[in-house]
Design a protein around this motif. Structure first.
Motif, PDB file in Angstrom:
ATOM      1  N   MET A   1       0.884  -1.203  -0.009  1.00 19.73           N
ATOM      2  CA  MET A   1       0.055  -0.120   0.058  1.00 19.73           C
ATOM      3  C   MET A   1       0.971   1.369   0.080  1.00 19.73           C
ATOM      4  N   THR A   2       2.001   1.242  -0.593  1.00 18.70           N
ATOM      5  CA  THR A   2       3.123   2.279  -0.535  1.00 18.70           C
ATOM      6  C   THR A   2       2.248   3.494  -1.430  1.00 18.70           C
ATOM      7  N   GLY A   3       2.383   4.926  -0.969  1.00 15.52           N
ATOM      8  CA  GLY A   3       1.806   5.827  -1.525  1.00 15.52           C
ATOM      9  C   GLY A   3       0.290   6.135  -1.423  1.00 15.52           C
ATOM     10  N   LYS A   4      -0.162   5.271  -0.846  1.00 19.50           N
ATOM     11  CA  LYS A   4      -1.874   5.531  -0.530  1.00 19.50           C
ATOM     12  C   LYS A   4      -2.323   6.105   0.720  1.00 19.50           C
ATOM     13  N   ILE A   5      -2.894   6.805   0.691  1.00 23.79           N
ATOM     14  CA  ILE A   5      -3.522   7.588   2.024  1.00 23.79           C
ATOM     15  C   ILE A   5      -4.307   6.494   2.750  1.00 23.79           C
ATOM     16  N   VAL A   6      -4.111   6.197   3.850  1.00 23.67           N
ATOM     17  CA  VAL A   6      -4.961   5.028   4.695  1.00 23.67           C
ATOM     18  C   VAL A   6      -5.871   5.594   5.753  1.00 23.67           C
ATOM     19  N   TYR A   7      -5.609   7.051   6.151  1.00 26.51           N
ATOM     20  CA  TYR A   7      -6.504   7.831   7.129  1.00 26.51           C
ATOM     21  C   TYR A   7      -6.256   9.117   6.809  1.00 26.51           C
ATOM     22  N   LEU A   8      -7.579   9.996   6.651  1.00 29.78           N
ATOM     23  CA  LEU A   8      -7.482  11.157   6.764  1.00 29.78           C
ATOM     24  C   LEU A   8      -8.682  11.768   7.389  1.00 29.78           C
ATOM     25  N   LYS A   9      -8.377  12.863   8.309  1.00 32.95           N
ATOM     26  CA  LYS A   9      -9.283  13.397   9.181  1.00 32.95           C
ATOM     27  C   LYS A   9      -8.786  14.683   9.502  1.00 32.95           C
ATOM     28  N   THR A  10      -9.771  15.664   9.671  1.00 32.63           N
ATOM     29  CA  THR A  10      -9.366  17.034  10.097  1.00 32.63           C
ATOM     30  C   THR A  10     -10.129  17.303  11.290  1.00 32.63           C
ATOM     31  N   TYR A  11      -9.556  18.369  11.997  1.00 31.71           N
ATOM     32  CA  TYR A  11     -10.107  18.646  13.334  1.00 31.71           C
ATOM     33  C   TYR A  11     -10.105  20.128  13.602  1.00 31.71           C
ATOM     34  N   GLY A  12     -11.180  20.735  14.039  1.00 27.47           N
ATOM     35  CA  GLY A  12     -11.166  22.163  14.364  1.00 27.47           C
ATOM     36  C   GLY A  12     -11.916  23.081  13.381  1.00 27.47           C
ATOM     37  N   PHE A  13     -11.999  24.277  13.402  1.00 24.32           N
ATOM     38  CA  PHE A  13     -12.719  25.235  12.604  1.00 24.32           C
ATOM     39  C   PHE A  13     -11.884  26.053  11.846  1.00 24.32           C
ATOM     40  N   SER A  14     -12.063  26.474  10.613  1.00 22.25           N
ATOM     41  CA  SER A  14     -11.454  27.535  10.010  1.00 22.25           C
ATOM     42  C   SER A  14     -11.794  28.980  10.382  1.00 22.25           C
ATOM     43  N   ARG A  15     -13.142  29.097  10.692  1.00 20.35           N
ATOM     44  CA  ARG A  15     -13.754  30.358  11.293  1.00 20.35           C
ATOM     45  C   ARG A  15     -14.651  30.007  12.418  1.00 20.35           C
ATOM     46  N   SER A  16     -14.163  30.263  13.644  1.00 24.85           N
ATOM     47  CA  SER A  16     -14.647  29.967  15.009  1.00 24.85           C
ATOM     48  C   SER A  16     -16.133  30.617  15.109  1.00 24.85           C
ATOM     49  N   GLU A  17     -16.220  31.749  14.492  1.00 27.34           N
ATOM     50  CA  GLU A  17     -17.355  32.538  14.901  1.00 27.34           C
ATOM     51  C   GLU A  17     -18.427  31.985  13.814  1.00 27.34           C
ATOM     52  N   LYS A  18     -18.174  31.256  12.862  1.00 27.52           N
ATOM     53  CA  LYS A  18     -19.061  30.689  11.981  1.00 27.52           C
ATOM     54  C   LYS A  18     -19.342  29.042  12.193  1.00 27.52           C
ATOM     55  N   GLU A  19     -18.142  28.658  13.043  1.00 30.65           N
ATOM     56  CA  GLU A  19     -18.220  27.131  13.243  1.00 30.65           C
ATOM     57  C   GLU A  19     -18.034  26.285  11.633  1.00 30.65           C
ATOM     58  N   SER A  20     -17.143  26.727  10.837  1.00 27.65           N
ATOM     59  CA  SER A  20     -16.829  26.113   9.573  1.00 27.65           C
ATOM     60  C   SER A  20     -15.808  25.317   9.919  1.00 27.65           C
ATOM     61  N   SER A  21     -16.164  23.979   9.685  1.00 32.91           N
ATOM     62  CA  SER A  21     -15.160  22.912   9.902  1.00 32.91           C
ATOM     63  C   SER A  21     -13.974  22.770   9.041  1.00 32.91           C
ATOM     64  N   LEU A  22     -12.873  22.458   9.384  1.00 34.49           N
ATOM     65  CA  LEU A  22     -11.807  22.477   8.411  1.00 34.49           C
ATOM     66  C   LEU A  22     -12.127  21.201   7.684  1.00 34.49           C
ATOM     67  N   THR A  23     -11.444  21.259   6.456  1.00 35.72           N
ATOM     68  CA  THR A  23     -11.645  19.973   5.493  1.00 35.72           C
ATOM     69  C   THR A  23     -10.085  19.737   4.718  1.00 35.72           C
ATOM     70  N   PRO A  24      -9.795  18.764   4.544  1.00 34.42           N
ATOM     71  CA  PRO A  24      -8.512  18.377   3.952  1.00 34.42           C
ATOM     72  C   PRO A  24      -8.050  19.291   3.035  1.00 34.42           C
ATOM     73  N   ASP A  25      -8.968  20.065   2.412  1.00 29.30           N
ATOM     74  CA  ASP A  25      -8.403  21.227   1.359  1.00 29.30           C
ATOM     75  C   ASP A  25      -8.417  22.536   1.991  1.00 29.30           C
ATOM     76  N   SER A  26      -8.548  22.572   3.275  1.00 28.52           N
ATOM     77  CA  SER A  26      -8.485  24.000   3.917  1.00 28.52           C
ATOM     78  C   SER A  26      -6.965  24.628   3.885  1.00 28.52           C
ATOM     79  N   VAL A  27      -7.133  26.034   3.575  1.00 26.13           N
ATOM     80  CA  VAL A  27      -5.636  26.457   3.512  1.00 26.13           C
ATOM     81  C   VAL A  27      -5.637  27.195   4.642  1.00 26.13           C
ATOM     82  N   MET A  28      -4.297  27.043   5.451  1.00 27.59           N
ATOM     83  CA  MET A  28      -4.111  27.864   6.589  1.00 27.59           C
ATOM     84  C   MET A  28      -2.609  28.195   6.526  1.00 27.59           C
TER      85      MET A  28
END
Length: 101
Positions: free
Chosen positions: A1-28
């Motif tokens: 399984m080399t080179g394959k993602i086996v687990y992907l999860k994000t935690y937190g919010f991109s904007r706490s006031e709107k509670e917008s959840s982070l995604t794997p594509d979030s830019v920080m």
């Protein structure tokens, strides 16, 4: 399984006031992360005897610091000649944060 993602999860919010959840594509912003990487590289240069933490930094420059555009206000102020790499790494150079602004 080399080179394959086996687990992907994000935690937190991109904007706490709107509670917008982070995604794997979030830019920080990496913010202070680069400080650690830069300090690590500097310490490698120290270990290789390329850089001395207590030698004034201006001695490594090809021309005096005030000759660089952003530091032209230092003409006549010799204090910059006392600044060492150690001082820059531990934020005791006397330059304010975000000096360029």
């Amino acid at each position: 399984m080399t080179g394959k993602i086996v687990y992907l999860k994000t935690y937190g919010f991109s904007r706490s006031e709107k509670e917008s959840s982070l995604t794997p594509d979030s830019v920080m912003s990496a913010a202070s992360f680069t400080k650690v990487a830069f300090a690590y590289m500097v310490m490698q240069l120290v270990q290789e005897s390329v850089l001395d933490l207590d030698k004034p930094v201006y001695q490594y420059l090809p021309k005096p610091l005030p000759e660089y555009g952003r530091y032209s206000d230092l003409v006549g102020d010799e204090r910059y000649k006392k600044i060492t790499a150690r001082m820059l790494l531990d934020h005791t150079s006397g330059f304010p944060n975000w000096r360029r602004f």
